[in-house]
Design a protein around this motif. Structure first.
Motif, PDB file in Angstrom:
ATOM      1  N   SER A   1      -9.047   8.359 -14.552  1.00  0.00           N
ATOM      2  CA  SER A   1     -10.298   7.768 -15.031  1.00  0.00           C
ATOM      3  C   SER A   1     -10.423   7.843 -16.516  1.00  0.00           C
ATOM      4  CB  SER A   1     -11.697   8.518 -14.427  1.00  0.00           C
ATOM      5  OG  SER A   1     -11.434  10.117 -14.787  1.00  0.00           O
TER       6      SER A   1
ATOM      7  N   SER B   1       0.482   7.944  -2.271  1.00  0.00           N
ATOM      8  CA  SER B   1       1.197   6.553  -1.806  1.00  0.00           C
ATOM      9  C   SER B   1       2.577   6.477  -2.266  1.00  0.00           C
ATOM     10  CB  SER B   1       0.323   5.285  -2.141  1.00  0.00           C
ATOM     11  OG  SER B   1      -1.185   5.514  -1.939  1.00  0.00           O
TER      12      SER B   1
ATOM     13  N   LEU C   1      -3.064   6.598 -14.156  1.00  0.00           N
ATOM     14  CA  LEU C   1      -4.081   5.946 -12.998  1.00  0.00           C
ATOM     15  C   LEU C   1      -5.603   7.015 -13.224  1.00  0.00           C
ATOM     16  CD1 LEU C   1      -1.922   5.606  -9.957  1.00  0.00           C
ATOM     17  CD2 LEU C   1      -2.967   3.687 -11.406  1.00  0.00           C
TER      18      LEU C   1
ATOM     19  N   LYS D   1      -3.665  -1.845  -6.898  1.00  0.00           N
ATOM     20  CA  LYS D   1      -4.567  -0.878  -7.990  1.00  0.00           C
ATOM     21  C   LYS D   1      -5.147   0.133  -7.453  1.00  0.00           C
ATOM     22  CE  LYS D   1      -8.684  -4.041  -6.876  1.00  0.00           C
ATOM     23  NZ  LYS D   1      -9.465  -4.882  -7.088  1.00  0.00           N
ATOM     24  N   ASP D   2      -5.237   0.302  -6.018  1.00  0.00           N
ATOM     25  CA  ASP D   2      -5.747   1.385  -5.543  1.00  0.00           C
ATOM     26  C   ASP D   2      -4.999   2.456  -4.966  1.00  0.00           C
ATOM     27  OD1 ASP D   2      -8.201   0.391  -5.549  1.00  0.00           O
ATOM     28  OD2 ASP D   2      -8.009  -0.916  -3.630  1.00  0.00           O
ATOM     29  N   LEU D   3      -3.465   2.252  -5.361  1.00  0.00           N
ATOM     30  CA  LEU D   3      -2.362   3.268  -4.973  1.00  0.00           C
ATOM     31  C   LEU D   3      -2.789   4.585  -5.885  1.00  0.00           C
ATOM     32  CD1 LEU D   3       1.016   1.324  -5.187  1.00  0.00           C
ATOM     33  CD2 LEU D   3      -0.314   1.975  -3.299  1.00  0.00           C
ATOM     34  N   SER D   4      -2.267   5.672  -5.220  1.00  0.00           N
ATOM     35  CA  SER D   4      -2.538   6.949  -5.592  1.00  0.00           C
ATOM     36  C   SER D   4      -1.293   7.794  -5.747  1.00  0.00           C
ATOM     37  CB  SER D   4      -3.462   7.946  -5.111  1.00  0.00           C
ATOM     38  OG  SER D   4      -3.229   8.192  -3.697  1.00  0.00           O
TER      39      SER D   4
ATOM     40  N   ASP E   1      -2.842  -6.276  -9.296  1.00  0.00           N
ATOM     41  CA  ASP E   1      -4.155  -6.227  -8.705  1.00  0.00           C
ATOM     42  C   ASP E   1      -3.877  -5.690  -7.354  1.00  0.00           C
ATOM     43  OD1 ASP E   1      -6.871  -7.113  -8.894  1.00  0.00           O
ATOM     44  OD2 ASP E   1      -6.213  -8.428  -7.362  1.00  0.00           O
ATOM     45  N   GLN E   2      -3.058  -6.219  -6.576  1.00  0.00           N
ATOM     46  CA  GLN E   2      -2.927  -5.746  -5.179  1.00  0.00           C
ATOM     47  C   GLN E   2      -2.686  -4.287  -5.186  1.00  0.00           C
ATOM     48  OE1 GLN E   2       0.311  -8.465  -4.105  1.00  0.00           O
ATOM     49  NE2 GLN E   2      -1.155 -10.064  -3.373  1.00  0.00           N
TER      50      GLN E   2
ATOM     51  N   ASP F   1       0.733  -1.388  -0.049  1.00  0.00           N
ATOM     52  CA  ASP F   1       0.125  -0.030   0.105  1.00  0.00           C
ATOM     53  C   ASP F   1       0.917   1.315  -0.001  1.00  0.00           C
ATOM     54  OD1 ASP F   1       1.071  -0.269   2.471  1.00  0.00           O
ATOM     55  OD2 ASP F   1      -0.793   0.064   3.657  1.00  0.00           O
TER      56      ASP F   1
END
Length: 554
Positions: free
Chosen positions: A318, A362, A316, A356-359, A353-354, A170
């Protein structure tokens, strides 16, 4: 297309002329009235001519333009790809295995010696060495010329970074390693670049970039492991021209420059401020050195970090993720641009996949703390000293210790208690300029002001990084901003810039920066008092680090 003759026939079908019988002998049809056209002859006898009145039958339905037809085909492809990508979520492990086979089959592999987790490495965390290489294989001379890669034989690593992924995947920390870092290159066998091929070469000092030239990925990994004490789990190599294709697949990215740029070495020409650049210009921006930020490799590192932050934001966004064509193009371009070790190739889909929520919040960038960015070293291949970059041993150990123990780079460590009693701290500066790394930002908008200020601070001994672009506009009074625990460093800067205002900013973490305003009036020489044990610069963290969000072009 309708010719001039038919266009004047009123209601005549413009396609009718293409279906008329050709003249005898196969000659081309001459422009004439219908009455002059000879029909087909059979055994010398002319066949009767069929008169065509009015318009012929049309196909049912409304005709669409070529552009509309192409759009319809594109939408069909979009739906097909979207359906396919959505299906991945629903498929069983067999489908995931098929996707993994696609990725591992498409990406180029390279076997690298010396990879593997250290015995004390946290479970789940990993450190990846990323090397940017100017390999020219597969490129035409025109492509090499366009990318300003030159024609020298061999391969060189122009950029090197340690990428640490936290145990929970993360958080990502990226440490940029200056290519001219003064390091010890371990013993190895010659590849022909420094003596007869296969000859045993003993360990000797040199520049970090030489490790790749003399021994490829294996020697590069061995050199960095020895210099940092960090175990390297995986290896990624980025081909510079493939990097161009990745940027183009995203539709370009935004970059900022503090002043107008015309760099003949890299071919870069940009106006002052914000620009949207394509792949070739992005490559030039990342590689330019001699006409930007004082001509130092450290300034180039900061631009590369700014660019990577912008590229991550674009990838990343949209607009990219919701466009299956663009995201697929970027994935394919990335796969063609990289060489990775076989183990990483197998785990890439799962790792992606693990994460994928990084911004951009992070992702943290950090620079290696330096003792001397212009260290003249006597090296084996030159009769005269060569300019290298010398690391600060104590502060570098702190940085790489955090990597080894999977700790964040932006938090300030509490100072260790001193065994001796503390003296009353002096009102004057106690931290010498050459122990301070400072970022300089343009906060008024005057072209070239931050570069000029950075040069003046460098002459006074500070380690300076000039941040490209304009951080803000209209700041009248120059401001020294510092993170918690950096008051002593800020006090030294205040002595060098007497008219500047001091401001603690907790979000800066361990960094110090100067926001150059309209009242900038140069730098004064600093006299430093003897530091007390409690005020020693080694008592806390002085890492130059910041998130990717802070690096973005505004």
């Amino acid at each position: 297309m309708v010719d001039g003759h038919d266009s004047g026939r009123g209601d005549a079908d413009p396609l009718e002329r293409y279906f008329r019988p050709r003249p005898a002998g196969g000659a081309a049809e001459a422009p004439a009235d219908d009455g002059d056209i000879e029909g087909v002859t059979i055994d010398g006898m002319p066949a009767p001519r069929v008169k065509v009145d009015g318009r012929g039958p049309r196909r049912p339905g409304r005709r669409i333009s070529p552009r509309a037809a192409m759009s319809a085909r594109r939408q069909k492809r979009f739906l097909t790809l979207t359906g396919t990508m959505s299906a991945f979520v629903l498929l069983t492990s067999g489908g995931a295995w098929a996707f993994q086979n696609y990725v591992t089959g498409a990406i180029d592999k390279v076997h690298v010696g010396g990879l593997g987790k250290g015995k004390d490495g946290p479970k789940g965390a990993m450190t990846i060495l990323v090397a940017g290489v100017d390999r020219r294989e597969g490129l035409t001379k025109a492509q090499q010329k366009a990318a300003k890669l030159g024609h020298d034989p061999g391969e060189r690593s122009d950029t090197m970074e340690l990428v640490h992924v936290s145990r929970n995947h993360d958080r990502v920390s990226i440490v940029s390693l200056p290519r001219d870092s003064y390091v010890t290159i371990p013993a190895h066998r010659s590849n022909g670049s420094e003596g007869a091929k296969g000859q045993q070469i003993g360990a000797r000092p040199g520049k970090l970039t030489w490790a790749y030239q003399f021994g490829g990925p294996d020697l590069t990994v061995a050199t960095i492991k020895q210099a940092t004490g960090v175990s390297i789990d995986h290896y990624i190599e980025v081909n510079f021209y493939g990097f161009v294709n990745m940027v183009d697949a995203l539709g370009g990215v935004d970059v900022c420059t503090e002043q107008a740029v015309d760099d003949p070495k890299s071919g870069l020409k940009l106006p002052q401020g914000k620009s949207h650049v394509d792949g070739l210009k992005a490559l030039a921006f990342a590689r330019a050195r001699y006409t930007l930020t004082g001509g130092t490799d450290l300034g180039r590192i900061d631009r590369q970090q700014q660019f990577m932050a912008s590229m991550m934001k674009q990838a990343l966004s949209s607009k990219t993720l919701s466009d299956p064509v663009k995201s697929t193009k970027f994935l394919n371009a990335a796969l063609k641009s990289l060489r990775v070790d076989p183990e990483l190739a197998k785990s890439l889909p799962k790792l992606a996949d693990q994460m994928k929520d990084l911004s951009t919040d992070s992702l943290t960038f950090a620079n290696v703390p330096l003792a001397n960015p212009g260290y003249n070293a006597q090296l084996w291949n030159s009769p005269t000293p060569q300019s290298t970059v010398q690391w600060d041993e104590a502060k570098s150990n702190d940085l790489f210790g955090r990597i080894r123990h999977d700790e964040p780079l932006t938090e300030t460590k509490a100072p260790k208690p001193s065994a001796s009693p503390s003296k009353t701290p002096s009102d004057g500066p106690t931290v010498p300029p050459d122990d301070i790394s400072v970022r300089v930002l343009n906060a008024i908008g005057t072209p070239g002001l931050a570069t000029r200020a950075g040069s003046q601070l460098t002459k006074d001994g500070f380690h300076v990084t000039v941040v490209p672009g304009v951080a803000r506009r209209g700041l009248q009074h120059t401001q020294i901003q510092y993170g918690p625990g950096r008051e002593d460093s800020a006090k030294t800067l205040a002595a060098a810039i007497p008219n500047a205002k001091l401001k603690e900013v907790s979000s800066l973490g361990s960094r110090v920066q100067v926001m150059v305003g309209a009242d900038w009036d140069g730098v004064k020489k600093v006299k430093v008092a003897s530091p007390s044990p409690a005020a020693s610069p080694a008592s806390g963290s002085s890492l130059d680090s910041g998130t990717a969000t802070e690096k973005l072009c505004h």
